[in-house]
Scaffold this motif. Structure first.
Motif, PDB file in Angstrom:
ATOM      1  N   SER A  99     -43.287 -72.613  25.913  1.00  0.00           N
ATOM      2  CA  SER A  99     -41.817 -73.906  25.941  1.00  0.00           C
ATOM      3  C   SER A  99     -41.323 -73.165  26.706  1.00  0.00           C
ATOM      4  O   SER A  99     -40.747 -71.722  27.127  1.00  0.00           O
ATOM      5  N   ILE A 100     -39.566 -73.161  25.334  1.00  0.00           N
ATOM      6  CA  ILE A 100     -38.919 -72.304  25.524  1.00  0.00           C
ATOM      7  C   ILE A 100     -38.038 -71.821  24.489  1.00  0.00           C
ATOM      8  O   ILE A 100     -37.360 -71.652  24.256  1.00  0.00           O
ATOM      9  N   SER A 101     -39.176 -71.877  23.758  1.00  0.00           N
ATOM     10  CA  SER A 101     -39.175 -71.764  21.997  1.00  0.00           C
ATOM     11  C   SER A 101     -39.719 -70.001  21.460  1.00  0.00           C
ATOM     12  O   SER A 101     -41.210 -70.212  21.777  1.00  0.00           O
ATOM     13  N   PRO A 102     -38.892 -69.234  20.454  1.00  0.00           N
ATOM     14  CA  PRO A 102     -39.523 -68.039  20.587  1.00  0.00           C
ATOM     15  C   PRO A 102     -40.845 -68.481  19.462  1.00  0.00           C
ATOM     16  O   PRO A 102     -40.556 -69.629  18.822  1.00  0.00           O
ATOM     17  N   LEU A 103     -41.763 -67.620  20.007  1.00  0.00           N
ATOM     18  CA  LEU A 103     -42.577 -68.151  19.035  1.00  0.00           C
ATOM     19  C   LEU A 103     -42.988 -67.099  17.284  1.00  0.00           C
ATOM     20  O   LEU A 103     -43.175 -67.004  16.609  1.00  0.00           O
ATOM     21  N   PHE A 104     -42.195 -65.783  16.971  1.00  0.00           N
ATOM     22  CA  PHE A 104     -42.248 -64.800  16.945  1.00  0.00           C
ATOM     23  C   PHE A 104     -40.960 -64.550  15.407  1.00  0.00           C
ATOM     24  O   PHE A 104     -39.593 -64.876  16.017  1.00  0.00           O
ATOM     25  N   GLY A 105     -41.163 -63.719  14.860  1.00  0.00           N
ATOM     26  CA  GLY A 105     -39.744 -63.560  13.947  1.00  0.00           C
ATOM     27  C   GLY A 105     -39.409 -62.516  14.855  1.00  0.00           C
ATOM     28  O   GLY A 105     -40.060 -61.175  15.818  1.00  0.00           O
ATOM     29  N   TRP A 106     -38.226 -61.974  14.887  1.00  0.00           N
ATOM     30  CA  TRP A 106     -37.467 -60.828  15.774  1.00  0.00           C
ATOM     31  C   TRP A 106     -37.316 -59.017  15.162  1.00  0.00           C
ATOM     32  O   TRP A 106     -37.087 -59.193  14.068  1.00  0.00           O
ATOM     33  N   GLY A 107     -38.068 -58.482  15.799  1.00  0.00           N
ATOM     34  CA  GLY A 107     -38.063 -57.379  15.726  1.00  0.00           C
ATOM     35  C   GLY A 107     -36.157 -56.894  15.373  1.00  0.00           C
ATOM     36  O   GLY A 107     -35.754 -57.007  15.448  1.00  0.00           O
ATOM     37  N   GLN A 108     -36.044 -55.071  16.042  1.00  0.00           N
ATOM     38  CA  GLN A 108     -35.008 -54.574  15.544  1.00  0.00           C
ATOM     39  C   GLN A 108     -34.125 -55.007  17.044  1.00  0.00           C
ATOM     40  O   GLN A 108     -33.069 -54.601  17.139  1.00  0.00           O
ATOM     41  N   GLY A 109     -34.781 -55.108  17.806  1.00  0.00           N
ATOM     42  CA  GLY A 109     -34.797 -54.881  19.689  1.00  0.00           C
ATOM     43  C   GLY A 109     -33.472 -53.602  19.839  1.00  0.00           C
ATOM     44  O   GLY A 109     -33.961 -52.584  18.981  1.00  0.00           O
ATOM     45  N   THR A 110     -33.335 -53.557  21.158  1.00  0.00           N
ATOM     46  CA  THR A 110     -32.712 -52.308  21.534  1.00  0.00           C
ATOM     47  C   THR A 110     -31.522 -52.621  21.726  1.00  0.00           C
ATOM     48  O   THR A 110     -30.758 -53.361  22.845  1.00  0.00           O
ATOM     49  N   LEU A 111     -30.558 -51.932  21.575  1.00  0.00           N
ATOM     50  CA  LEU A 111     -28.914 -51.966  21.874  1.00  0.00           C
ATOM     51  C   LEU A 111     -29.145 -51.724  23.089  1.00  0.00           C
ATOM     52  O   LEU A 111     -29.094 -49.734  23.330  1.00  0.00           O
ATOM     53  N   VAL A 112     -27.702 -52.283  23.670  1.00  0.00           N
ATOM     54  CA  VAL A 112     -27.035 -51.826  25.858  1.00  0.00           C
ATOM     55  C   VAL A 112     -25.957 -51.421  24.764  1.00  0.00           C
ATOM     56  O   VAL A 112     -25.191 -52.708  24.609  1.00  0.00           O
ATOM     57  N   THR A 113     -25.396 -50.731  25.159  1.00  0.00           N
ATOM     58  CA  THR A 113     -24.190 -50.622  25.350  1.00  0.00           C
ATOM     59  C   THR A 113     -23.273 -50.609  26.598  1.00  0.00           C
ATOM     60  O   THR A 113     -23.309 -49.530  27.233  1.00  0.00           O
ATOM     61  N   VAL A 114     -22.964 -51.120  27.777  1.00  0.00           N
ATOM     62  CA  VAL A 114     -21.567 -50.655  28.579  1.00  0.00           C
ATOM     63  C   VAL A 114     -20.232 -50.447  28.225  1.00  0.00           C
ATOM     64  O   VAL A 114     -19.924 -51.676  27.878  1.00  0.00           O
ATOM     65  N   SER A 115     -19.812 -49.312  28.964  1.00  0.00           N
ATOM     66  CA  SER A 115     -18.435 -48.910  28.666  1.00  0.00           C
ATOM     67  C   SER A 115     -17.570 -49.195  30.280  1.00  0.00           C
ATOM     68  O   SER A 115     -18.208 -49.071  31.176  1.00  0.00           O
ATOM     69  N   SER A 116     -17.041 -49.621  29.518  1.00  0.00           N
ATOM     70  CA  SER A 116     -15.661 -49.904  31.100  1.00  0.00           C
ATOM     71  C   SER A 116     -15.774 -48.951  31.668  1.00  0.00           C
ATOM     72  O   SER A 116     -15.199 -47.364  31.146  1.00  0.00           O
TER      73      SER A 116
END
Length: 116
Positions: A99-116
């Motif tokens: 449905s819309i619910s996450p099933l697993f734990g969260w990993g480290q992810g990946t950082l996105v940085t957008v500079s102005s």
């Protein structure tokens, strides 16, 4: 880790990045996959999802700029991010969903940085 996100980096406003999410075959074959992000000081939010059949959904903030896709042969979901804005700065995560619910734990992810 059931799903692994990668591809983040530093980019100027207006630039593009493509994120990748690799999942195990058992997860990838039966579940929809979603991309989430968490900006500093804010709650994690879903930004896009794709079903196994390829149906996609986007939140309004990224609609028209982000494209989610999946390569079933590679067990990989992509998030192509164009016309990036500083407010897109966040750690991006992927997860399988039911449905819309996450099933697993969260990993480290990946950082996105957008500079102005």
């Amino acid at each position: 880790v059931q799903l692994q996100a990668s591809g983040g980096g530093l980019v100027r406003a207006g630039g593009s990045l493509r994120l990748s999410c690799v999942a195990s075959a058992s997860i990838f074959s039966i579940n929809a996959i979603a991309w989430y992000r968490q900006a500093p000081g804010k709650q994690r939010e879903a930004v896009a999802r794709i079903t196994h059949e390829g149906t996609t959904f986007y939140v309004d903030a990224v609609k028209g700029r982000f494209t989610i896709s999946r390569d079933n042969a590679k067990n990989t979901v992509y998030l192509q991010m164009n016309s990036l804005k500083p407010e897109d700065t966040a750690v991006y995560y992927c997860n399988a969903i039911r449905s819309i619910s996450p099933l697993f734990g969260w990993g480290q992810g990946t950082l996105v940085t957008v500079s102005s």
